[in-house]
Design an enzyme around this catalytic site. Structure first.
Site, PDB file in Angstrom:
ATOM      1  N   GLY A  22       0.840  -1.193   0.000  1.00  0.00           N
ATOM      2  CA  GLY A  22       0.000   0.000   0.000  1.00  0.00           C
ATOM      3  C   GLY A  22       0.874   1.241   0.000  1.00  0.00           C
ATOM      4  O   GLY A  22       1.973   1.253  -0.557  1.00  0.00           O
ATOM      5  N   GLY A  25       4.128   0.450   2.385  1.00  0.00           N
ATOM      6  CA  GLY A  25       4.881  -0.696   1.867  1.00  0.00           C
ATOM      7  C   GLY A  25       5.324  -0.487   0.435  1.00  0.00           C
ATOM      8  O   GLY A  25       6.431  -0.895   0.050  1.00  0.00           O
ATOM      9  N   LYS A 190       4.614  10.512  18.554  1.00  0.00           N
ATOM     10  CA  LYS A 190       3.873  10.276  17.299  1.00  0.00           C
ATOM     11  C   LYS A 190       2.443   9.848  17.633  1.00  0.00           C
ATOM     12  O   LYS A 190       1.494  10.273  16.987  1.00  0.00           O
ATOM     13  CB  LYS A 190       4.604   9.192  16.491  1.00  0.00           C
ATOM     14  CG  LYS A 190       3.949   8.837  15.155  1.00  0.00           C
ATOM     15  CD  LYS A 190       4.472   9.670  14.019  1.00  0.00           C
ATOM     16  CE  LYS A 190       3.632   9.638  12.751  1.00  0.00           C
ATOM     17  NZ  LYS A 190       3.607   8.389  12.029  1.00  0.00           N
ATOM     18  N   ASN A 194      -1.168  11.521  16.434  1.00  0.00           N
ATOM     19  CA  ASN A 194      -2.163  10.699  15.747  1.00  0.00           C
ATOM     20  C   ASN A 194      -3.466  10.591  16.538  1.00  0.00           C
ATOM     21  O   ASN A 194      -4.542  10.442  15.958  1.00  0.00           O
ATOM     22  CB  ASN A 194      -1.608   9.286  15.512  1.00  0.00           C
ATOM     23  CG  ASN A 194      -0.699   9.252  14.303  1.00  0.00           C
ATOM     24  OD1 ASN A 194      -0.887   9.978  13.348  1.00  0.00           O
ATOM     25  ND2 ASN A 194       0.325   8.406  14.355  1.00  0.00           N
ATOM     26  N   GLU A 272      -8.160   2.678  12.097  1.00  0.00           N
ATOM     27  CA  GLU A 272      -7.101   2.189  13.003  1.00  0.00           C
ATOM     28  C   GLU A 272      -7.257   2.716  14.426  1.00  0.00           C
ATOM     29  O   GLU A 272      -6.256   2.908  15.103  1.00  0.00           O
ATOM     30  CB  GLU A 272      -5.731   2.621  12.454  1.00  0.00           C
ATOM     31  CG  GLU A 272      -5.144   1.696  11.431  1.00  0.00           C
ATOM     32  CD  GLU A 272      -3.707   2.053  11.085  1.00  0.00           C
ATOM     33  OE1 GLU A 272      -3.428   3.227  10.795  1.00  0.00           O
ATOM     34  OE2 GLU A 272      -2.864   1.147  11.120  1.00  0.00           O
TER      35      GLU A 272
HETATM   36  N1  LIG Z   1       0.197   6.461   4.504  1.00  0.00           N
HETATM   37  C1  LIG Z   1       1.007   7.197   5.233  1.00  0.00           C
HETATM   38  O1  LIG Z   1       1.488   8.238   4.779  1.00  0.00           O
HETATM   39  C2  LIG Z   1       1.389   6.747   6.623  1.00  0.00           C
HETATM   40  C3  LIG Z   1       2.291   7.547   7.348  1.00  0.00           C
HETATM   41  C4  LIG Z   1       2.722   7.108   8.584  1.00  0.00           C
HETATM   42  C5  LIG Z   1       2.274   5.888   9.099  1.00  0.00           C
HETATM   43  N2  LIG Z   1       1.370   5.158   8.382  1.00  0.00           N
HETATM   44  C6  LIG Z   1       0.959   3.867   8.948  1.00  0.00           C
HETATM   45  O2  LIG Z   1       1.513   2.830   8.141  1.00  0.00           O
HETATM   46  C7  LIG Z   1       0.680   1.662   8.201  1.00  0.00           C
HETATM   47  C8  LIG Z   1       0.324   1.248   6.779  1.00  0.00           C
HETATM   48  O3  LIG Z   1      -0.520   2.274   6.266  1.00  0.00           O
HETATM   49  P1  LIG Z   1      -0.767   2.515   4.711  1.00  0.00           P
HETATM   50  O4  LIG Z   1      -1.165   3.936   4.576  1.00  0.00           O
HETATM   51  O5  LIG Z   1       0.363   2.006   3.896  1.00  0.00           O
HETATM   52  O6  LIG Z   1      -2.046   1.577   4.472  1.00  0.00           O
HETATM   53  P2  LIG Z   1      -2.630   1.085   3.072  1.00  0.00           P
HETATM   54  O7  LIG Z   1      -2.299   2.048   1.995  1.00  0.00           O
HETATM   55  O8  LIG Z   1      -4.051   0.746   3.335  1.00  0.00           O
HETATM   56  O9  LIG Z   1      -1.806  -0.236   2.774  1.00  0.00           O
HETATM   57  C9  LIG Z   1      -1.999  -1.430   3.455  1.00  0.00           C
HETATM   58  C10 LIG Z   1      -1.690  -2.524   2.472  1.00  0.00           C
HETATM   59  O10 LIG Z   1      -1.674  -3.757   3.160  1.00  0.00           O
HETATM   60  C11 LIG Z   1      -2.239  -4.702   2.296  1.00  0.00           C
HETATM   61  N3  LIG Z   1      -2.669  -5.863   3.041  1.00  0.00           N
HETATM   62  C12 LIG Z   1      -3.556  -5.940   4.068  1.00  0.00           C
HETATM   63  N4  LIG Z   1      -3.657  -7.188   4.522  1.00  0.00           N
HETATM   64  C13 LIG Z   1      -2.824  -7.935   3.751  1.00  0.00           C
HETATM   65  C14 LIG Z   1      -2.500  -9.306   3.724  1.00  0.00           C
HETATM   66  N5  LIG Z   1      -3.050 -10.168   4.579  1.00  0.00           N
HETATM   67  N6  LIG Z   1      -1.615  -9.738   2.807  1.00  0.00           N
HETATM   68  C15 LIG Z   1      -1.058  -8.879   1.920  1.00  0.00           C
HETATM   69  N7  LIG Z   1      -1.322  -7.563   1.911  1.00  0.00           N
HETATM   70  C16 LIG Z   1      -2.192  -7.098   2.819  1.00  0.00           C
HETATM   71  C17 LIG Z   1      -3.367  -3.991   1.617  1.00  0.00           C
HETATM   72  O11 LIG Z   1      -3.680  -4.709   0.455  1.00  0.00           O
HETATM   73  P3  LIG Z   1      -4.943  -4.463  -0.481  1.00  0.00           P
HETATM   74  O12 LIG Z   1      -4.459  -3.437  -1.445  1.00  0.00           O
HETATM   75  O13 LIG Z   1      -5.147  -5.794  -1.096  1.00  0.00           O
HETATM   76  O14 LIG Z   1      -6.055  -3.992   0.394  1.00  0.00           O
HETATM   77  C18 LIG Z   1      -2.725  -2.641   1.350  1.00  0.00           C
HETATM   78  O15 LIG Z   1      -2.051  -2.637   0.110  1.00  0.00           O
HETATM   79  C19 LIG Z   1      -0.536   2.065   9.049  1.00  0.00           C
HETATM   80  O16 LIG Z   1      -0.346   1.661  10.377  1.00  0.00           O
HETATM   81  C20 LIG Z   1      -0.542   3.599   8.949  1.00  0.00           C
HETATM   82  O17 LIG Z   1      -1.160   4.213  10.054  1.00  0.00           O
HETATM   83  C21 LIG Z   1       0.917   5.552   7.155  1.00  0.00           C
END
Ligand SMILES: NC(=O)c1ccc[n+]([C@@H]2O[C@H](COP(=O)([O-])OP(=O)(O)OC[C@H]3O[C@@H](n4cnc5c(N)ncnc54)[C@H](OP(=O)(O)O)[C@@H]3O)[C@@H](O)[C@H]2O)c1
Length: 312
Positions: A22, A25, A190, A194, A272
């Site tokens: 996502g 990642g 942090k 949040n 979350e």
């Molecule tokens: N985004 C930011 O800028 C940011 C900044 C700081 C911290 N964070 C934190 O980082 C963490 C990740 O957030 P994110 O924004 O990256 O979330 P996201 O965009 O929703 O990405 C999560 C990913 O995990 C995948 N996933 C979920 N379950 C899975 C499984 N069983 N097997 C394989 N893939 C799986 C989802 O796949 P699908 O596509 O198939 O649903 C999605 O691609 C969270 O805790 C968030 O609070 C995010």
């Protein structure tokens, strides 16, 4: 201290499995793949052949090795980067079971606290390494992510052997890793940010400008005062003016910005909140500290999240 200084050439190539391609990642996998020093494997739910990474240095298109079924994983990885949302951690159990051995390290790139408690039971004796993520990732399409770098550092990690090994992985990539002597304080700071920005924007369905209203600012200070009392009871070194500092940090961001919980609510996705206000409420209960405001946010947003989970 920034840790992107070790010579990339001194490290043997590692196998790095990224669970969840996502926003976070995708950027981590893209930056590692672009540097080309390690073997990166994307563990995903839908097939993907390439990844386009938009980063400050330009846009790159990368070929990806991806697996969609944990049964296809042939051997444990040196590193696993767990990049799902916190509430999706349990669904990653089959991946972790195949990827982890006692010598594996699992870096958890998730918000909140309690990374070790959440992931260690699934990690088959592997070492769990909590990571604080500061960079902004955005998934623009299933095979395209954008990195935005707002702070001096992109990630922070404890200044110990595992943290330094994590920092070495990213040496020479676009992502800057900070080694931190007092990681517990940093992760709570942090959490404080949040724990107000996410729920308030998600509940009001307004972007961060809403935090600048005087009545909302007062509410945020009261929510944060509860959280600081709990953090201190947990042994974290938080200052008297921590609530004001957290808000001052938030006010450096543009009011036009949303938060991940705001966008998740708009998109009808689960929230979350358990990892944020839920963690504060749970820790408060352990120490006999009342957290009525955090509990109110938790209950309201759980109801929203549960409705999203059941398609309501
Ligand atoms: N985004 C930011 O800028 C940011 C900044 C700081 C911290 N964070 C934190 O980082 C963490 C990740 O957030 P994110 O924004 O990256 O979330 P996201 O965009 O929703 O990405 C999560 C990913 O995990 C995948 N996933 C979920 N379950 C899975 C499984 N069983 N097997 C394989 N893939 C799986 C989802 O796949 P699908 O596509 O198939 O649903 C999605 O691609 C969270 O805790 C968030 O609070 C995010």
């Amino acid at each position: 201290m920034s840790a992107n200084s070790p010579s990339p050439a001194t490290q043997r190539p590692q196998t790095i499995a990224v669970i969840g391609l996502g926003s976070i990642g995708g950027v981590a996998a893209g930056c590692l793949a672009a540097a080309g020093r390690h073997r990166v494997i994307a563990c995903v739910r839908r097939p993907i052949e390439k990844l386009v990474l938009d980063q400050p240095g330009g846009t790159v298109e990368l070929k990806l090795t991806a697996v969609t079924d944990a049964a296809e994983v042939e051997e444990p990885a040196d590193w696993v980067l767990l990049c799902t949302k916190t509430h999706q951690t349990q669904s990653a159990a089959p991946w972790l079971a195949r990827l982890c051995a006692p010598e594996t390290r699992v870096a958890v790139l998730q918000n909140g606290i309690g990374h070790v408690e959440r992931v260690a039971p699934l990690a088959d004796g592997a070492k769990v390494v909590p990571i604080i993520v500061y960079y902004n990732g955005e998934r623009l399409a299933p095979d395209r992510v954008r990195l935005r770098q707002g702070s001096d550092q992109d990630m922070a990690v404890a200044d110990d052997a595992d943290g330094r090994a994590f920092a070495r992985l990213f040496a020479g990539t676009a992502l800057r890793v900070q080694l931190c002597a007092d990681f517990a304080t940093l992760i709570w700071r942090k959490l404080l940010i949040n724990a107000v920005a996410n729920p308030i924007t998600a509940l009001t369905l307004q972007r961060q400008a809403v935090l600048r209203r005087a009545d909302i600012e007062d509410l945020c200070l009261a929510i944060l005062a509860e959280a600081v009392a709990v953090g201190r009871a947990e042994g974290v070194r938080l200052a008297d003016d921590e609530p004001q500092r957290a808000l001052a940090t938030l006010f450096t961001f543009s009011g036009e910005l949303g938060t991940s919980m705001y966008f998740d609510r708009l998109a009808g996705r689960q929230l979350e909140v358990d990892a944020l206000n839920g963690a504060i409420v749970a820790a408060g209960a352990r120490h006999g500290i009342a957290t009525p405001l955090n509990r109110a946010l938790l209950v309201l947003l759980r109801a929203v999240s549960d409705a999203a989970a059941s398609g309501g």
